[in-house]
Design an enzyme around this catalytic site. Structure first.
Site, PDB file in Angstrom:
ATOM      1  CD1 TRP A  40      41.398  42.322  41.603  1.00 26.93           C
ATOM      2  CD2 TRP A  40      42.275  43.489  43.321  1.00 26.93           C
ATOM      3  NE1 TRP A  40      41.003  41.709  42.777  1.00 26.93           N
ATOM      4  CE2 TRP A  40      41.523  42.400  43.846  1.00 26.93           C
ATOM      5  CE3 TRP A  40      42.903  44.361  44.199  1.00 26.93           C
ATOM      6  CZ2 TRP A  40      41.411  42.168  45.221  1.00 26.93           C
ATOM      7  CZ3 TRP A  40      42.783  44.129  45.564  1.00 26.93           C
ATOM      8  CH2 TRP A  40      42.043  43.040  46.065  1.00 26.93           C
TER       9      TRP A  40
ATOM     10  CB  ALA B  65      42.565  41.157  36.383  1.00 28.39           C
ATOM     11  CG  ASP B  66      39.659  38.540  42.330  1.00 26.77           C
ATOM     12  OD1 ASP B  66      40.429  39.089  43.136  1.00 26.77           O
ATOM     13  OD2 ASP B  66      38.972  37.535  42.623  1.00 26.77           O
ATOM     14  CB  VAL B  67      43.708  35.085  41.280  1.00 26.00           C
ATOM     15  CG1 VAL B  67      43.965  33.587  41.384  1.00 26.00           C
ATOM     16  CG2 VAL B  67      44.832  35.762  40.514  1.00 26.00           C
TER      17      VAL B  67
END
Length: 303
Positions: A238, A257-259
């Site tokens: 990330w 994968a960033d929320v």
């Protein structure tokens, strides 16, 4: 293109640029410490060679950027002036041609609304490598509000500043200064011991010359550049992609994968659940070569 106007100069902006839209983005946090916005003008310190210049950035009647040097920080040479221009062009990513991005996005169901609502928004960058990596490390596993608080503590404790009209304007701490610190020196900032260790470790690599923008760009390949960063303690996929996106300007950098990205996709699609990695990969098939801009535009829905 730069146009001189006495002690000021104008940077010509591309047609696909909205000063108003970019101001909305950079003004999203009331706790930003690297610049100040007053009357639709940005005031910030810019490092250029061995000088530090306090500049005001605004929009002129032609939609271009008007740059004004404030107080006694006029550049002493043409080269320093050119460095300031390059910094601002990089910060606003003015040299990227967005026409192909908009052509792609207008036919993408997920992006159609975004490019209309945020037309002219640029991937606002972080030109300094240490600042970009530090911001990535500070933001790991915490919310954005607290990340800004940690950044302010770091900057106001170890950065340098210029005072003008009762306001203090800050420069992000240099890697060489953080490299000389210990974890105990950073303890008052109230971040985890691990983050302190990561910051000092990265600072040492940059200070000794074994990590730099030119070395990363010299790999000539996105995957090699990503690998170089991920091999550094404290930098996972990330953070690596965040730095490659915001500082090194790799157009295919993609923090999958960033929320925030997941929440943005959920928001735009109206889905009940956040998308899986497999679903994002399927959505991303048409985005090849524009993943960083897609991410940035989707993030914009969250502010």
């Amino acid at each position: 293109m730069i146009v001189n106007q006495s002690d000021n100069f104008v940077i010509k902006a591309p047609a696909e640029f909205s000063f108003k839209e970019n101001m909305r983005y950079i003004g999203r946090s009331p706790n930003e410490c690297m610049f100040e916005i007053q009357d639709n003008k940005i005031i910030r310190l810019i490092p250029a060679l061995d000088e530090t210049l306090l500049v005001e950035i605004s929009e002129n009647s032609d939609g271009n950027l008007l740059i004004r040097f404030l107080e006694k920080t006029y550049p002493i040479s043409k080269k320093v002036r050119e460095e300031v221009q390059l910094y601002i062009r990089d910060w606003f990513d003015l040299d990227t041609d967005l026409k192909p991005f908009y052509e792609m996005a207008k036919n993408d169901l997920l992006l159609q609304k975004s490019i209309v609502e945020f037309y002219g928004l640029r991937n606002i960058g972080i030109p300094d490598l240490f600042e970009a990596i530090a911001w990535g490390i500070l933001g790991q596993q915490i919310n954005l509000t607290y990340a800004y608080t940690l950044k302010r503590r770091l900057v106001e404790t170890f950065g340098s500043q210029v005072e003008w009209k009762g306001h203090q304007y800050w420069i992000f701490p240099e890697a060489k200064d953080i490299a000389e610190l210990t974890v105990e020196d950073l303890a008052p900032l109230k971040m985890t011991v691990k983050k302190c260790e990561y910051l000092i470790g990265v600072a040492k690599l940059i200070a000794e010359g074994s990590l730099s923008k030119s070395l990363i760009m010299g790999t000539g390949d996105f995957k090699e550049a990503e690998k170089m960063l991920v091999n550094i303690r404290g930098i996972g996929p990330w953070t690596a992609n965040y730095v490659l996106m915001r500082c090194l300007r790799f157009p295919n950098a993609f923090p999958i994968a960033d929320v925030g990205l997941h929440n943005a996709i959920k928001h735009v699609t109206g889905a009940k659940e956040k998308p899986t990695k497999e679903e994002i990969m399927e959505l991303a098939a048409p985005w090849k070569g524009w993943e960083s801009y897609v991410t940035f535009y989707l993030w914009r829905h969250l502010y």
